[in-house]
Design an enzyme around this catalytic site. Structure first.
Site, PDB file in Angstrom:
ATOM      1  N   GLU A   1     -43.430 -30.957 -28.868  1.00 57.26           N
ATOM      2  CA  GLU A   1     -43.471 -32.354 -28.453  1.00 57.26           C
ATOM      3  C   GLU A   1     -44.662 -33.120 -29.008  1.00 57.26           C
ATOM      4  O   GLU A   1     -45.755 -32.581 -29.163  1.00 57.26           O
ATOM      5  CB  GLU A   1     -43.495 -32.407 -26.929  1.00 57.26           C
ATOM      6  CG  GLU A   1     -42.212 -31.829 -26.415  1.00 57.26           C
ATOM      7  CD  GLU A   1     -42.168 -31.624 -24.932  1.00 57.26           C
ATOM      8  OE1 GLU A   1     -42.854 -30.706 -24.465  1.00 57.26           O
ATOM      9  OE2 GLU A   1     -41.452 -32.365 -24.273  1.00 57.26           O
TER      10      GLU A   1
ATOM     11  N   CYS B   1     -50.482 -38.149 -29.492  1.00 58.62           N
ATOM     12  CA  CYS B   1     -50.866 -36.894 -28.851  1.00 58.62           C
ATOM     13  C   CYS B   1     -50.009 -35.796 -29.469  1.00 58.62           C
ATOM     14  O   CYS B   1     -48.792 -35.787 -29.303  1.00 58.62           O
ATOM     15  CB  CYS B   1     -50.634 -37.002 -27.344  1.00 58.62           C
ATOM     16  SG  CYS B   1     -51.007 -35.469 -26.492  1.00 58.62           S
TER      17      CYS B   1
ATOM     18  N   CYS C   1     -47.831 -22.535 -24.536  1.00 66.07           N
ATOM     19  CA  CYS C   1     -49.270 -22.284 -24.434  1.00 66.07           C
ATOM     20  C   CYS C   1     -49.500 -20.964 -23.713  1.00 66.07           C
ATOM     21  O   CYS C   1     -48.865 -20.691 -22.701  1.00 66.07           O
ATOM     22  CB  CYS C   1     -49.956 -23.421 -23.674  1.00 66.07           C
ATOM     23  SG  CYS C   1     -51.747 -23.195 -23.567  1.00 66.07           S
TER      24      CYS C   1
ATOM     25  N   CYS D   1     -52.974 -22.319 -16.959  1.00 65.06           N
ATOM     26  CA  CYS D   1     -53.558 -23.225 -15.977  1.00 65.06           C
ATOM     27  C   CYS D   1     -52.497 -23.534 -14.924  1.00 65.06           C
ATOM     28  O   CYS D   1     -51.349 -23.817 -15.265  1.00 65.06           O
ATOM     29  CB  CYS D   1     -54.033 -24.510 -16.651  1.00 65.06           C
ATOM     30  SG  CYS D   1     -55.187 -24.188 -17.985  1.00 65.06           S
TER      31      CYS D   1
ATOM     32  N   CYS E   1     -50.398 -27.052 -14.892  1.00 65.11           N
ATOM     33  CA  CYS E   1     -49.854 -27.586 -16.144  1.00 65.11           C
ATOM     34  C   CYS E   1     -48.455 -27.030 -16.414  1.00 65.11           C
ATOM     35  O   CYS E   1     -48.240 -25.817 -16.387  1.00 65.11           O
ATOM     36  CB  CYS E   1     -50.790 -27.204 -17.295  1.00 65.11           C
ATOM     37  SG  CYS E   1     -50.166 -27.680 -18.907  1.00 65.11           S
TER      38      CYS E   1
ATOM     39  N   GLY F   1     -50.127 -26.545 -26.118  1.00 67.37           N
ATOM     40  CA  GLY F   1     -50.918 -25.511 -26.785  1.00 67.37           C
ATOM     41  C   GLY F   1     -52.417 -25.618 -26.605  1.00 67.37           C
ATOM     42  O   GLY F   1     -52.949 -26.643 -26.174  1.00 67.37           O
ATOM     43  N   GLU F   2     -53.087 -24.521 -26.915  1.00 64.20           N
ATOM     44  CA  GLU F   2     -54.545 -24.436 -26.869  1.00 64.20           C
ATOM     45  C   GLU F   2     -55.026 -24.417 -28.325  1.00 64.20           C
ATOM     46  O   GLU F   2     -54.922 -23.389 -29.006  1.00 64.20           O
ATOM     47  CB  GLU F   2     -54.946 -23.163 -26.105  1.00 64.20           C
ATOM     48  CG  GLU F   2     -56.414 -22.795 -26.206  1.00 64.20           C
ATOM     49  CD  GLU F   2     -57.379 -23.945 -26.007  1.00 64.20           C
ATOM     50  OE1 GLU F   2     -57.412 -24.522 -24.923  1.00 64.20           O
ATOM     51  OE2 GLU F   2     -58.119 -24.259 -26.958  1.00 64.20           O
TER      52      GLU F   2
ATOM     53  N   SER G   1     -58.821 -31.006 -27.708  1.00 59.85           N
ATOM     54  CA  SER G   1     -59.146 -30.673 -26.315  1.00 59.85           C
ATOM     55  C   SER G   1     -58.906 -29.195 -26.067  1.00 59.85           C
ATOM     56  O   SER G   1     -57.875 -28.650 -26.443  1.00 59.85           O
ATOM     57  CB  SER G   1     -58.281 -31.513 -25.375  1.00 59.85           C
ATOM     58  OG  SER G   1     -58.444 -31.075 -24.047  1.00 59.85           O
TER      59      SER G   1
ATOM     60  N   ASN H   1     -62.157 -29.518 -15.089  1.00 57.23           N
ATOM     61  CA  ASN H   1     -61.157 -29.357 -14.018  1.00 57.23           C
ATOM     62  C   ASN H   1     -61.625 -28.663 -12.746  1.00 57.23           C
ATOM     63  O   ASN H   1     -60.809 -28.432 -11.843  1.00 57.23           O
ATOM     64  CB  ASN H   1     -59.902 -28.632 -14.539  1.00 57.23           C
ATOM     65  CG  ASN H   1     -59.188 -29.444 -15.616  1.00 57.23           C
ATOM     66  OD1 ASN H   1     -59.407 -30.641 -15.716  1.00 57.23           O
ATOM     67  ND2 ASN H   1     -58.359 -28.799 -16.406  1.00 57.23           N
TER      68      ASN H   1
ATOM     69  N   CYS I   1     -50.028 -36.182 -19.496  1.00 62.82           N
ATOM     70  CA  CYS I   1     -50.809 -34.946 -19.628  1.00 62.82           C
ATOM     71  C   CYS I   1     -50.235 -33.866 -18.730  1.00 62.82           C
ATOM     72  O   CYS I   1     -49.987 -34.091 -17.546  1.00 62.82           O
ATOM     73  CB  CYS I   1     -52.246 -35.167 -19.155  1.00 62.82           C
ATOM     74  SG  CYS I   1     -53.138 -36.349 -20.097  1.00 62.82           S
TER      75      CYS I   1
HETATM   76  N1  SAH Z   1     -54.727 -27.034 -23.993  1.00 66.24           N
HETATM   77  C1  SAH Z   1     -55.691 -28.057 -24.138  1.00 66.24           C
HETATM   78  C2  SAH Z   1     -55.105 -29.365 -24.590  1.00 66.24           C
HETATM   79  C3  SAH Z   1     -53.806 -29.790 -23.941  1.00 66.24           C
HETATM   80  S1  SAH Z   1     -53.819 -30.189 -22.249  1.00 66.24           S
HETATM   81  C4  SAH Z   1     -56.484 -28.241 -22.885  1.00 66.24           C
HETATM   82  O1  SAH Z   1     -56.123 -27.703 -21.855  1.00 66.24           O
HETATM   83  O2  SAH Z   1     -57.512 -28.907 -22.956  1.00 66.24           O
HETATM   84  C5  SAH Z   1     -54.434 -31.851 -22.187  1.00 66.24           C
HETATM   85  C6  SAH Z   1     -55.100 -32.226 -20.845  1.00 66.24           C
HETATM   86  O3  SAH Z   1     -54.120 -32.347 -19.802  1.00 66.24           O
HETATM   87  C7  SAH Z   1     -56.104 -31.189 -20.359  1.00 66.24           C
HETATM   88  O4  SAH Z   1     -57.315 -31.812 -20.078  1.00 66.24           O
HETATM   89  C8  SAH Z   1     -55.481 -30.659 -19.074  1.00 66.24           C
HETATM   90  O5  SAH Z   1     -56.467 -30.269 -18.156  1.00 66.24           O
HETATM   91  C9  SAH Z   1     -54.662 -31.838 -18.611  1.00 66.24           C
HETATM   92  N2  SAH Z   1     -53.559 -31.499 -17.725  1.00 66.24           N
HETATM   93  C10 SAH Z   1     -52.845 -30.366 -17.683  1.00 66.24           C
HETATM   94  N3  SAH Z   1     -51.912 -30.433 -16.711  1.00 66.24           N
HETATM   95  C11 SAH Z   1     -52.046 -31.644 -16.124  1.00 66.24           C
HETATM   96  C12 SAH Z   1     -51.349 -32.317 -15.078  1.00 66.24           C
HETATM   97  N4  SAH Z   1     -50.329 -31.748 -14.445  1.00 66.24           N
HETATM   98  N5  SAH Z   1     -51.745 -33.561 -14.756  1.00 66.24           N
HETATM   99  C13 SAH Z   1     -52.774 -34.157 -15.413  1.00 66.24           C
HETATM  100  N6  SAH Z   1     -53.447 -33.586 -16.422  1.00 66.24           N
HETATM  101  C14 SAH Z   1     -53.101 -32.332 -16.773  1.00 66.24           C
HETATM  102 FE1  SF4 Z   2     -53.992 -25.099 -19.804  1.00 63.76          FE
HETATM  103 FE2  SF4 Z   2     -54.021 -26.897 -21.778  1.00 63.76          FE
HETATM  104 FE3  SF4 Z   2     -52.463 -24.722 -21.973  1.00 63.76          FE
HETATM  105 FE4  SF4 Z   2     -51.849 -26.626 -20.208  1.00 63.76          FE
HETATM  106  S1  SF4 Z   2     -51.861 -26.839 -22.423  1.00 63.76           S
HETATM  107  S2  SF4 Z   2     -51.852 -24.394 -19.857  1.00 63.76           S
HETATM  108  S3  SF4 Z   2     -53.880 -27.343 -19.580  1.00 63.76           S
HETATM  109  S4  SF4 Z   2     -54.697 -24.757 -21.877  1.00 63.76           S
END
Ligand code: SAH
Ligand code: SF4
Length: 346
Positions: free
Chosen positions: A87, A100, A107, A111, A114, A158-159, A190, A215, A331
């Protein structure tokens, strides 16, 4: 492919020697002029064009599905060569655009808040697939990648630090003046905090700006919400941030997803301030974007305001406006729905 790879490819396709400037011509045609097929690279001899067209897969990923939010955000589900999809989100804001983009399909970091985490890791994206997302969305919307109003954030699926070689290769192509021509100041990566990779990123010749998903306000809380913290402790993450060599124009960004009654209290806000003391940084707060199977709630607006006002006394602190929640483009919401999968496979 970067310039050297294109040069090697051209050499392998031709019986005769190919002069070095041919590689530059092809490179610029793809990334700067964004030609859609080698037939259009009119500066090349006809036989070379024909060989390229016949033997090399060429082109951009294409949208399998596209969703438009009532706030103007677009979410594209891009089909990849192996049938997988990923996406990319376009967020217009007045004259400005933010893309974005994703770095992996799914991923591997789990978390708890997410949706992308529920996909697990399917695979890394290639550098071409990362660059391709930018070129596709730009072409689709008639935007030139080098316009000064364009920002690109690696905050999709993804990370990015777990696919660092491909992310850095894509960064070099996107920011090359002969390539897409995007300013490196307008590209942000990020991460959830892969400590040794932050150190590796610091050594890269061309690197995006760095954002860190904080977070949580304590080690224990972060371990609950982001189990990766068991491997890369918050203490070491902040240490790596302190050691990170910022460029003169740069600051770190910390993202903080506010989860109702979990990490959103005034005491949390005060702890965040203490954790980030002495860092040249700003904080972006994100009220949780809800989703099915996400066991947390979104805090009320007053809670978000109170948290922000505490942090703001010590460092710049903004609240990120949710974009495209109605189409699951915000996000943490990037996980294609079952219905979308059916649409792809049928
Ligand atoms: N994997 C990387 C980049 C993608 S996530 C990372 O985690 O940084 C992009 C952002 O979305 C991150 O800051 C993450 O903490 C936030 N995020 C993840 N799940 C979310 C949710 N359900 N609501 C709001 N932000 C969220
Ligand atoms: Fe965590 Fe970022 Fe992966 Fe979502 S995309 S699981 S926030 S590392």
């Amino acid at each position: 492919m970067d310039r050297e790879e294109i040069a090697r490819l051209l050499a392998s396709l031709s019986a005769a020697d190919v002069p070095p400037f041919r590689a530059s011509q092809v490179y610029q045609a793809i990334y700067r002029q964004r030609v859609e097929s080698p037939d259009r690279i009119l500066t090349l001899p006809r036989e070379l064009r024909a060989k390229l067209a016949a033997e090399v897969p060429f082109g951009l990923p294409a949208a399998v599905q596209q969703f438009t939010s009532n706030d103007g955000t677009q979410r594209y589900l891009l089909g990849l060569e192996d049938g997988k999809s990923v996406e990319t989100v376009l967020m217009p804001e007045g004259e400005r655009y933010t893309f974005c983009i994703s770095s992996q399909v799914g991923c591997p970091v789990n978390c708890r808040f997410c949706l992308t985490a529920l996909l697990g890791l399917e695979r890394n994206l290639t550098a071409g697939e990362i660059v391709g997302q930018v070129l596709y969305v730009a072409a689709r919307n008639g935007l030139s990648a080098d316009i000064s109003k364009l920002n690109v954030v690696l905050m999709g699926q993804g990370e990015p630090l777990l696919n660092l070689p491909n992310v850095l290769k894509a960064t070099a192509i996107l920011t090359d003046e002969e390539g897409a021509g995007l300013s490196v100041r307008r590209l942000t990566l990020s991460t959830s905090g892969i400590v040794p990779k932050i150190e590796e990123l610091a050594r890269a010749a061309v690197r995006p700006k760095l954002a860190i998903s904080l977070n949580a306000s304590t080690e224990e809380q972060r371990r609950e919400l982001m189990p990766i913290t068991r491997k890369y402790h918050l203490k070491d993450l902040l240490e790596a941030c302190r050691a990170y060599p910022l460029r003169s124009w740069e600051h770190l960004t910390f993202e903080y997803v506010l989860l109702k009654d979990v990490n959103d209290s005034d005491a949390d806000a005060r702890r965040v301030v203490r954790l980030l003391a002495n860092l040249h940084c700003k904080v972006n707060l994100i009220a949780l974007n809800p989703g099915p199977e996400i066991p947390y709630g979104t805090p009320a607006a007053e809670r978000v305001d109170s948290f922000q006002s505490i942090v703001k006394r010590s460092m710049p602190c903004f609240v990120r406006k949710p974009r495209g929640r109605d189409i699951f483009a915000a996000c943490g919401q990037l996980k294609r729905m079952e219905s979308e999968l059916v649409a792809i496979s049928s």
